[in-house]
Write a protein that holds these residues in place. Structure first.
Motif, PDB file in Angstrom:
ATOM      1  N   VAL A 114       0.854  -1.179   0.000  1.00 49.97           N
ATOM      2  CA  VAL A 114       0.000   0.000   0.000  1.00 49.97           C
ATOM      3  C   VAL A 114       0.895   1.236   0.000  1.00 49.97           C
ATOM      4  O   VAL A 114       2.043   1.175   0.444  1.00 49.97           O
ATOM      5  N   GLY A 115       0.388   2.351  -0.542  1.00 47.87           N
ATOM      6  CA  GLY A 115       1.124   3.607  -0.498  1.00 47.87           C
ATOM      7  C   GLY A 115       1.514   4.116  -1.872  1.00 47.87           C
ATOM      8  O   GLY A 115       1.457   3.399  -2.865  1.00 47.87           O
ATOM      9  N   GLY A 116       1.932   5.376  -1.912  1.00 44.08           N
ATOM     10  CA  GLY A 116       2.350   5.997  -3.158  1.00 44.08           C
ATOM     11  C   GLY A 116       3.860   6.042  -3.274  1.00 44.08           C
ATOM     12  O   GLY A 116       4.545   6.433  -2.327  1.00 44.08           O
ATOM     13  N   ASN A 117       4.386   5.629  -4.415  1.00 46.59           N
ATOM     14  CA  ASN A 117       5.809   5.739  -4.727  1.00 46.59           C
ATOM     15  C   ASN A 117       5.937   6.376  -6.095  1.00 46.59           C
ATOM     16  O   ASN A 117       5.689   5.740  -7.113  1.00 46.59           O
ATOM     17  N   ASP A 118       6.297   7.666  -6.126  1.00 45.23           N
ATOM     18  CA  ASP A 118       6.345   8.451  -7.359  1.00 45.23           C
ATOM     19  C   ASP A 118       4.979   8.418  -8.043  1.00 45.23           C
ATOM     20  O   ASP A 118       3.973   8.748  -7.432  1.00 45.23           O
ATOM     21  N   GLU A 119       4.922   7.971  -9.296  1.00 41.27           N
ATOM     22  CA  GLU A 119       3.664   8.010 -10.037  1.00 41.27           C
ATOM     23  C   GLU A 119       2.717   6.882  -9.657  1.00 41.27           C
ATOM     24  O   GLU A 119       1.517   6.942  -9.952  1.00 41.27           O
ATOM     25  N   LEU A 120       3.244   5.830  -9.032  1.00 38.40           N
ATOM     26  CA  LEU A 120       2.431   4.648  -8.743  1.00 38.40           C
ATOM     27  C   LEU A 120       1.810   4.745  -7.359  1.00 38.40           C
ATOM     28  O   LEU A 120       2.472   5.128  -6.394  1.00 38.40           O
TER      29      LEU A 120
END
Length: 557
Positions: free
Chosen positions: A218-224
């Motif tokens: 879960v979570g945001g990493n850059d664009e993903l």
């Protein structure tokens, strides 16, 4: 067998910090009597680590961190941790995307991903070599676990759009008759994707006649943005456990008492809103920003970005600028101000009329007249972009751009103007999707979600005045988007077909679309590539976004 599912939000490359998150989950799992703690794909690295995997010092650090985890497990349950496992022969690529079993005796690789995606945003064959199966782990109590990693579950031609060439890791486990199949994943969110994952897991459960545990990052990493939405299904596909979308969680599943614990899946609009909020929150947090800035125009795009930003970072951490020109309507000024008040955002008005006159005067010697037409319109946008960048720089804020996917697709945006910023929040939402999402946000059905996200739960948030006005950049008198573009109701279906489905023009014309319109949209899409190459990173929520998975040349016919 009592399994703990740790739906974690790692920071890419922070091996020590991610190990501490895993250990904290192990504390929780052990306190609740877990047999084994599960963590997502590449949980020690965060997904996707990309070229961090090419740094020898960081690979050495992985071993140090795994040894540290072993030393901290005194009396705690064993762990399955997503790691980069070295290949024995050292030939490039010299790593496997793997799973390590970590317990008090040490750590060892127990599974290696067999299907390596290299489509869209994925580029795993740059770093990894495919493993060989089947991957089976027998626990001390005799329980037999089939182990797969993310794409290894995606082997059903009838269910998925494309199936990678390679082995069928599920078929390879049939003879082993595992008690449970485990899939550790890092699967980015797309609308409709949680249901597809469930169908794939159900098919695997029926083929193996055992429950399937699907654990997602879960979570945001850059664009993903990874939505989590982990689950357990029974051998017949019934839901046994569901973890919440878009938030960290550690939950237990006991194979001896597989009681139904199924919640209600969020509607598409709610999942979309929660995903975008999570993406903004994590992009800001992981890049070191606590505050954000955006320009409010009184239009629907900037209104939606303001709502998302307020939910992500808290309204006290969001500042907005209204920068009216002589062509800005009184209605837009009033609508922008009212929105800022509803959301309790810090709001300033900076008229740009004098700056426009200064640019006109400054350009006359070179142009022999004042700027006109598109040049004059773009100057307004660039004046606003400069003001926004100056304020964001001075106040240490993340500048959020407010353009949508339809505009990026056809180039209806200004380089070094409205495209300025560090994150394009709705850059993967077509204009019609923006309207649909705003309508849902203002509906009574969204009240509970709004309350949960810290937004006003009563009344409207976006506001009917903003939701119902015709789209306009207001860069000249009485301007409407429809003056320059087809109606979004016509444009967006064409864009979706051209961008996401790669549908040939002939097929679109045969389906009833006007041939001249198709040719025009194709040309606009092609000619705007140079702008997209310079755009801020966006949050991907579709099967094809204008990000790292979009790889068209600029200079091409």
């Amino acid at each position: 067998m009592r399994l703990a599912l740790a739906q974690l939000n790692p920071v890419v490359g922070d091996l020590r910090g991610n190990a501490e998150r895993i250990l904290a989950a192990a504390h929780t799992a052990s306190a609740e009597g877990a047999t084994l703690l599960l963590t997502p794909e590449l949980s020690l690295w965060g997904y996707p680590p990309r070229d961090l995997l090419l740094q020898p010092a960081r690979l050495d650090l992985q071993n140090t961190v795994l040894d540290w985890l072993v030393s901290q497990l005194d009396g705690r349950c064993p762990l399955l941790v997503g790691v980069a496992l070295p290949c024995e022969d050292g030939r490039a690529p010299c790593l496997h995307n793997g799973i390590a079993l970590v317990d008090q005796r040490g750590w060892r690789g127990v599974a290696r991903k067999q299907l390596l995606p290299s489509y869209d945003v994925f580029d795993e064959r740059r770093y990894f070599r495919p493993g060989e199966g089947p991957c089976l782990l027998t626990l001390a109590g005799g329980e037999r676990l089939g182990l797969t990693v993310c794409e290894d579950l995606w082997v059903e031609d009838a269910l998925q759009r494309e199936r990678l060439a390679g082995p069928d890791p599920i078929a390879a486990l049939v003879e082993a008759k595992p008690d449970v199949l485990i899939n550790l994943a890092a699967s980015p969110c797309e609308i409709g994707k949680p249901g597809l994952r469930r169908r794939l897991a159900t098919q695997a459960a029926r083929r193996l006649n055992c429950p399937v545990v699907y654990l997602n990052q879960v979570g945001g990493n850059d664009e993903l943005v990874f939505d989590g939405s982990s689950f357990v299904v029974a051998s017949n596909g019934d839901a046994l456990l569901e973890l919440p979308p878009c938030q960290e969680a550690v939950q237990m599943w006991d194979s001896a008492t597989p009681a139904i614990s199924a919640g209600t899946a969020p509607v598409d609009e709610e999942l979309l809103l929660r995903t975008l909020v999570l993406g903004v929150r994590d992009y800001a947090r992981k890049c070191g920003f606590g505050k954000a800035l955006l320009g409010l125009s009184g239009g629907i795009d900037s209104a939606l970005v303001a709502v998302i930003a307020a939910a992500a970072l808290g309204p006290e951490n969001i500042s907005t600028l209204l920068m009216p020109s002589p062509w800005s309507s009184a209605g837009s000024i009033d609508d922008a101000t009212a929105l800022a008040q509803r959301l309790k955002l810090t709001h300033h008005t900076l008229p740009i009329g004098d700056l426009m006159e200064g640019f006109d005067a400054g350009l006359r010697p070179a142009l022999t007249q004042g700027p006109e037409g598109v040049t004059a319109e773009n100057l307004q946008s660039r004046i606003r972009g400069t003001l926004l960048m100056a304020v964001a720089n001075q106040q240490g804020q993340l500048l959020l751009t407010t353009g949508n996917k339809s505009e990026l697709a056809v180039g209806y945006c200004t380089l070094y103007g409205d495209m300025n910023g560090g994150l394009a929040v709705i850059g993967d939402l077509y204009k019609t999707t923006v309207f649909r999402l705003c309508d849902w946000i203002d509906s009574p059905e969204a009240a509970s979600c709004r309350r949960d996200l810290g937004l006003p739960a009563e009344g409207e948030v976006v506001g009917a005045a903003i939701r119902t006005k015709p789209p306009s950049a207001e860069l000249r008198p009485d301007q409407k988007d429809s003056d320059s573009l087809p109606d979004y109701g016509q444009l967006d279906p064409l864009l979706r077909a051209l961008i996401q489905e790669r549908t040939p023009a002939e097929t679109l014309v045969a389906a009833g679309h006007d041939s001249a319109l198709v040719a025009r949209v194709q040309q606009l899409l092609r000619r705007a590539e140079f702008k997209r190459r310079q755009a801020a990173p966006l949050l991907k929520i579709s099967s094809q976004a204008f990000g790292s998975g979009w790889r068209l040349p600029i200079a091409a016919s």
